[in-house]
Design a protein around this motif. Sequence first.
Motif, PDB file in Angstrom:
ATOM      1  N   GLU A  14       0.834  -1.201   0.000  1.00 24.07           N
ATOM      2  CA  GLU A  14       0.000   0.000   0.000  1.00 24.07           C
ATOM      3  C   GLU A  14       0.879   1.265   0.000  1.00 24.07           C
ATOM      4  OE1 GLU A  14      -3.313   0.273  -0.080  1.00 24.07           O
ATOM      5  OE2 GLU A  14      -3.321   2.458   0.196  1.00 24.07           O
ATOM      6  N   GLY A  15       0.608   2.157  -0.941  1.00 23.39           N
ATOM      7  CA  GLY A  15       1.315   3.437  -0.959  1.00 23.39           C
ATOM      8  C   GLY A  15       2.652   3.400  -1.673  1.00 23.39           C
ATOM      9  N   ALA A  16       3.078   2.215  -2.097  1.00 20.79           N
ATOM     10  CA  ALA A  16       4.374   2.127  -2.776  1.00 20.79           C
ATOM     11  C   ALA A  16       4.209   2.353  -4.277  1.00 20.79           C
ATOM     12  CB  ALA A  16       5.000   0.758  -2.540  1.00 20.79           C
ATOM     13  N   VAL A  17       5.255   2.895  -4.909  1.00 21.39           N
ATOM     14  CA  VAL A  17       5.358   2.861  -6.367  1.00 21.39           C
ATOM     15  C   VAL A  17       6.752   2.363  -6.734  1.00 21.39           C
ATOM     16  CG1 VAL A  17       3.634   4.636  -6.908  1.00 21.39           C
ATOM     17  CG2 VAL A  17       6.013   5.314  -6.522  1.00 21.39           C
ATOM     18  N   GLY A  18       6.827   1.673  -7.852  1.00 18.89           N
ATOM     19  CA  GLY A  18       8.098   1.135  -8.338  1.00 18.89           C
ATOM     20  C   GLY A  18       8.137   1.243  -9.851  1.00 18.89           C
TER      21      GLY A  18
END
Lengths: 415, 415
Positions: free
Chosen positions: B253-257
């Motif tokens: 949740e809340g991560a971007v890659g």
Amino acid sequence: MRINAHRLHESLRQLARIGATPGGGVTRLALSSEDRSARDLLRRWMEEASLRVRVDDFGNITGRRAGSESGKAVLMASHIDTVRRGGCYDGAYGVLAALEVMRTLNDAGVTTRRPLELVNWTNEEGVRFEPAMLASGAVAGRFTPEYVYGRTDRDGVTFGDELERIGYKGDRDNRPGPVAAYLELHVEQGPVLEDAGIPVGVVDGIVGITWSEITIEGRADHAGPSPMPLRRDALVAAARLIAGVDDIARAIEGAVGTVGRITAEPNVINTIPGKVTMSVDLRHPDSATLDRLVAGLERLASDIAALTGVTVAVNRFWTSEPTPFAAEIVDAVETAAAEMGISTRRFWSGAGHDAKYMQDVAPSAMIFARSINGLSHCEQEYSTPEDLEAGANVLLRAALGLAGIEGERTSHKRG
Amino acid sequence: MRINAHRLHESLRQLARIGATPGGGVTRLALSSEDRSARDLLRRWMEEASLRVRVDDFGNITGRRAGSESGKAVLMASHIDTVRRGGCYDGAYGVLAALEVMRTLNDAGVTTRRPLELVNWTNEEGVRFEPAMLASGAVAGRFTPEYVYGRTDRDGVTFGDELERIGYKGDRDNRPGPVAAYLELHVEQGPVLEDAGIPVGVVDGIVGITWSEITIEGRADHAGPSPMPLRRDALVAAARLIAGVDDIARAIEGAVGTVGRITAEPNVINTIPGKVTMSVDLRHPDSATLDRLVAGLERLASDIAALTGVTVAVNRFWTSEPTPFAAEIVDAVETAAAEMGISTRRFWSGAGHDAKYMQDVAPSAMIFARSINGLSHCEQEYSTPEDLEAGANVLLRAALGLAGIEGERTSHKRG
């Protein structure tokens, strides 16, 4: 009868000096001055071996050793042009092993029934003048002389002008043949024989090849402010397609699939790629299976597009149909190796060779010598002297079998 | 009290003429002649709005509107430099909306208790002089003046020389502040607000960012003669890593890659890629989670290496720690929007802004106006006039709340 391995290696060593690179390889592009020097040396060697040398309208050099019968010849051929910073064996080995066969027959005082011809094909590699296998294709009627002469290198210089400049524009009547059978010996350029622990390969044919260009369009966004569910990342879609091509090729016996080229835009660290273009190279010995592979690629592309919200276009822009070699010539090669006590494996060549076009002209086959680490088109290309010797002996025996020895029945028809 | 939307848009339109591109965007690199012209116009407007203008040693321009009390000011800031072929709003909107706040207060004859300052930061984008947010970082003590002056653009021209050339090298005593609270209004540059159907965002902080360089080494073989089981294809390994980065980021949740940059070698259609280099950009609001994401990347890299026979090296070469904004300022912004009847959503900024460094100096927060299609750093960047007006009104109300109006208690302490 066996070839003289020392003489073969010495010839390979001398030819490799022409265009030698600091890294231990060779750069001898077709119709370059290095190619001319190499041709001059080869022609001298051919004449010293008492071959009747002729040069045709594409610069192909043919050296003929007469048989007791006139008529169609058994050809042994390859090429002495190279890629940039290529190896010492790709092409040169096949030409010089054929020369060594001629020398060995001279030493033994053997006369074959059919004539033997050694052919050096012009511009096999296709790195200077596209496409590859240009002169054998022309001899096989695939390309007109006008097309061949008009091919340009990256400096805009034409094949025709360079052919005249180096003094190798000969006569149409001097083309190789007529051909009874065609044999081409080459280094494998792949890892199959090394993996199997076998010195020599008997080649069933040249696989079909199809090239597609893939264009994926997503949306180029900031890598930071774009939550994962709202992205249309062209490179993630490309990644799933690359993995899928690998999966599909692994699932089908005899197939290979490769994404060799990929370009992402804008290709910066903190922007989601909005566009990716990439190539897909698919190969298989069977034409229908090749079509199935492309159909699988297209299904995969459309599934990925549907799942990820990008668009994926597949453009199949080039296909080379599979070329099975003539069973009787392939069998003759296999028999020759068995008679020499050399173990072999049969498989399809994944790469193109002049034999592909020559199979249109006459029954053909190829012989491979084991490559170390499967490397070629690089300075590290290597095959052991023992394997090169073994391959040349198979060529000798197969040629003798196909040409016949004066007063004997041809060996491949024996028991 | 409401800002004058017409006047705001007219100012945006006029500023966007300086460095305007044929495609409808703006190229106004930091300390370029276009930047000087834009600064000159801004300074004139600031003076016309009776602000006391000063320029500091990094070229930051501050315009002060006195309060009834002296002492710490409430800052409203952004930047007027752009990327190449950027949009008309990134940066300029925050500066001109702050100017519009000053003009609106003038029109209404309001005196705030705390002074208000409008700041135009030098070189926020970092495309001409790396790194980004250079001048705010220097004011926050992250960079020394020597470091700042010594930064060079791609032509080797230094920041210091260009600052003097355009006549904006001022005095150290003219730096912004002292600061009671810092507000930065900006276009969102992402799709969150548009996706949610909400005009204004209240920003909780700036996410942590970590950049890694991945190097994958396989073996470059001919695409043809290399059976699938004998390959060590660096691009197939890269593809599995790219898909894995996407999977990991989606799972948290809340991560971007993001893999933004990829290079394959030799990158030709019929050769298996022997080497791939690529970037991985991972972001999350929480520092420990960011470390977990990198650990996940490293595990994935080592699993892929083990499964595919390639080597995968992960070099985490840069990290920017997460910066949560001051809760009381974030709350003040949210309250201000609610009082204006403007619906908001709270979320973290995935991109860096000068507010990141200013949070070190004083309690800070940011306001985002909805972007169309999440686009920025391109000529297609767009926000509707209505959303730009709404964002500016939230800035006005929040600034008033934080600065207080003469004779009133500060609004964010009400109720």
